[in-house]
Structures are given as C-alpha cells and as structure tokens.
Design a protein around this motif. Structure first.
Motif, PDB file in Angstrom:
ATOM      1  N   ILE A  62       0.851  -1.190   0.000  1.00  0.00           N
ATOM      2  CA  ILE A  62       0.000   0.000   0.000  1.00  0.00           C
ATOM      3  C   ILE A  62       0.882   1.234   0.000  1.00  0.00           C
ATOM      4  N   ASN A  63       0.542   2.172  -0.865  1.00  0.00           N
ATOM      5  CA  ASN A  63       1.271   3.437  -0.942  1.00  0.00           C
ATOM      6  C   ASN A  63       0.616   4.414   0.037  1.00  0.00           C
ATOM      7  N   TRP A  64       1.106   4.401   1.263  1.00  0.00           N
ATOM      8  CA  TRP A  64       0.502   5.217   2.318  1.00  0.00           C
ATOM      9  C   TRP A  64       0.680   6.704   2.049  1.00  0.00           C
ATOM     10  N   LEU A  75      -5.734  10.291   9.817  1.00  0.00           N
ATOM     11  CA  LEU A  75      -6.623   9.184   9.484  1.00  0.00           C
ATOM     12  C   LEU A  75      -5.853   8.034   8.817  1.00  0.00           C
ATOM     13  N   VAL A  76      -4.903   8.363   7.934  1.00  0.00           N
ATOM     14  CA  VAL A  76      -4.115   7.336   7.241  1.00  0.00           C
ATOM     15  C   VAL A  76      -3.226   6.603   8.241  1.00  0.00           C
ATOM     16  N   ASP A  77      -2.628   7.348   9.191  1.00  0.00           N
ATOM     17  CA  ASP A  77      -1.789   6.699  10.211  1.00  0.00           C
ATOM     18  C   ASP A  77      -2.617   5.736  11.064  1.00  0.00           C
ATOM     19  N   MET A  78      -3.856   6.115  11.340  1.00  0.00           N
ATOM     20  CA  MET A  78      -4.725   5.253  12.125  1.00  0.00           C
ATOM     21  C   MET A  78      -5.016   3.949  11.340  1.00  0.00           C
ATOM     22  N   TYR A  79      -5.318   4.080  10.054  1.00  0.00           N
ATOM     23  CA  TYR A  79      -5.574   2.900   9.219  1.00  0.00           C
ATOM     24  C   TYR A  79      -4.311   2.057   9.044  1.00  0.00           C
ATOM     25  N   ALA A  82      -3.746   0.077  12.185  1.00  0.00           N
ATOM     26  CA  ALA A  82      -4.712  -1.026  12.273  1.00  0.00           C
ATOM     27  C   ALA A  82      -4.357  -2.115  11.259  1.00  0.00           C
ATOM     28  N   TYR A  83      -3.937  -1.720  10.055  1.00  0.00           N
ATOM     29  CA  TYR A  83      -3.574  -2.680   9.007  1.00  0.00           C
ATOM     30  C   TYR A  83      -2.361  -3.505   9.419  1.00  0.00           C
ATOM     31  N   GLU A  84      -1.382  -2.856   9.980  1.00  0.00           N
ATOM     32  CA  GLU A  84      -0.157  -3.559  10.364  1.00  0.00           C
ATOM     33  C   GLU A  84      -0.354  -4.424  11.616  1.00  0.00           C
ATOM     34  N   SER A  85      -1.396  -4.126  12.396  1.00  0.00           N
ATOM     35  CA  SER A  85      -1.635  -4.938  13.598  1.00  0.00           C
ATOM     36  C   SER A  85      -2.417  -6.218  13.284  1.00  0.00           C
ATOM     37  N   ILE A  86      -2.944  -6.290  12.078  1.00  0.00           N
ATOM     38  CA  ILE A  86      -3.680  -7.497  11.696  1.00  0.00           C
ATOM     39  C   ILE A  86      -2.695  -8.646  11.557  1.00  0.00           C
ATOM     40  N   GLU A  87      -3.013  -9.739  12.223  1.00  0.00           N
ATOM     41  CA  GLU A  87      -2.170 -10.916  12.131  1.00  0.00           C
ATOM     42  C   GLU A  87      -3.005 -12.044  11.518  1.00  0.00           C
TER      43      GLU A  87
END
Length: 168
Positions: A62-64, A75-79, A82-87
């Motif tokens: 993903i191109n953050w 908002l992008v940092d929050m997403y 959350a995206y990186e915490s998904i295991e």
C-alpha cells in the motif's frame, strides 16, 4: 500472502503436471465415463489455474504517502496502524492426519483389488481364446476330439447310455 498458501499452490501446480491424464483416459470404456473424466480434468485445471493466479502472488504494498496527501495524515496513520496490527493466522492442517490412515488403507485395498482384477482378466482372456479356438475347429472336430477336451461330458453321456436314460 502467507507462505503456506503459496506452497499449496506450487504443490498443486506440480501435481497437475505429473498426472497422467492421457493414460487414465485410455482406461475408460464408456462414453459417460469419458464425459465425467473430462469434467474432472476441466475442474482440476480451473482450480489449479486459480491457485496459480490468485493465491501465488504477493499483494502489492500500500502506498501510504499517496493516501496521506489526499485524505490526511492522522486518518491514514490510524488505518496504517490497524492494518499492520492485523495478524493472519497460519493454516493448520487438522484434517489430513485424520484421513491419512484411511487413505493408506484404501490404497492397500486398491492394490489388492487391482491384482485380483488382473488375475480375473487373464483368466477370462484365456477362456475367450479357448472358445474362439473351439469355434474355429467346431465344424471339423470329431466327437472323440471334443470329448478329449471335455472328459466330464464323455463320462456323463456314457453314464446316461449305461443307465438307458435317453433324455425323455
């Protein structure tokens, strides 16, 4: 994508190349069996192609920064967090150990049935050859030649004559 799914896709692709589809197709006798076999092969090829295309590729990162410019950094940092915490849990195969012994037992049974089938096939081929030989010789064969091959019939006829039994 997890490494396990990629390994499964690779194994499936290799398995598709090692299956002797033509050899199996030669063993089929009826048109219905050929139709079912072609459906099976088509389904296998479809699943194999899906595994190769969908599941063997890593997703694009993903191109953050692109989203930070358009939406806003907070908002992008929050997403992103959350995206990186998904295991994603690893696939754990609990089914194969249950069915592997059953499958191995079926393979042994299959080998035994194959041996019996080959023996029976050989016996039937000999019988067909004998009948064809008899059919060729029948018009010129004498009763003595026939009774030499079938002594039980000669004994039966001799007993009937001895006992004065003429079939009526």
């Amino acid at each position: 994508m997890s490494g396990t799914v990629k390994k499964i896709a690779d194994v499936t692709f290799k398995a598709g190349r090692t299956i002797d589809w033509e050899g199996m197709a030669k063993l089929l006798v009826t048109d219905e069996a050929r139709k079912e076999f072609s459906n099976l092969r088509r389904s296998f090829d479809d699943v194999n192609s899906q595994l190769q295309t969908k599941f063997s590729q890593e997703p694009e990162p993903i191109n953050w920064e692109y989203y930070r410019k358009g939406i806003g950094s907070r908002l992008v940092d929050m997403y992103k967090e959350a995206y990186e915490s998904i295991e994603i849990p690893k696939f754990e195969d609990t089914v194969t150990p249950q069915y592997k012994p059953k499958f191995d037992a079926l393979l042994v049974e299959l080998k035994e049935a194959e041996k019996q089938s080959l023996k029976e096939s050989e016996r039937l081929e000999k019988e067909v050859a004998e009948v064809q030989e008899l059919k060729k010789k029948l018009s010129t064969m004498t009763a003595e030649e026939y009774f030499e091959k079938h002594p039980e019939l000669k004994k039966k006829f001799d007993d009937e004559i001895r006992n004065d039994y003429w079939g009526y």
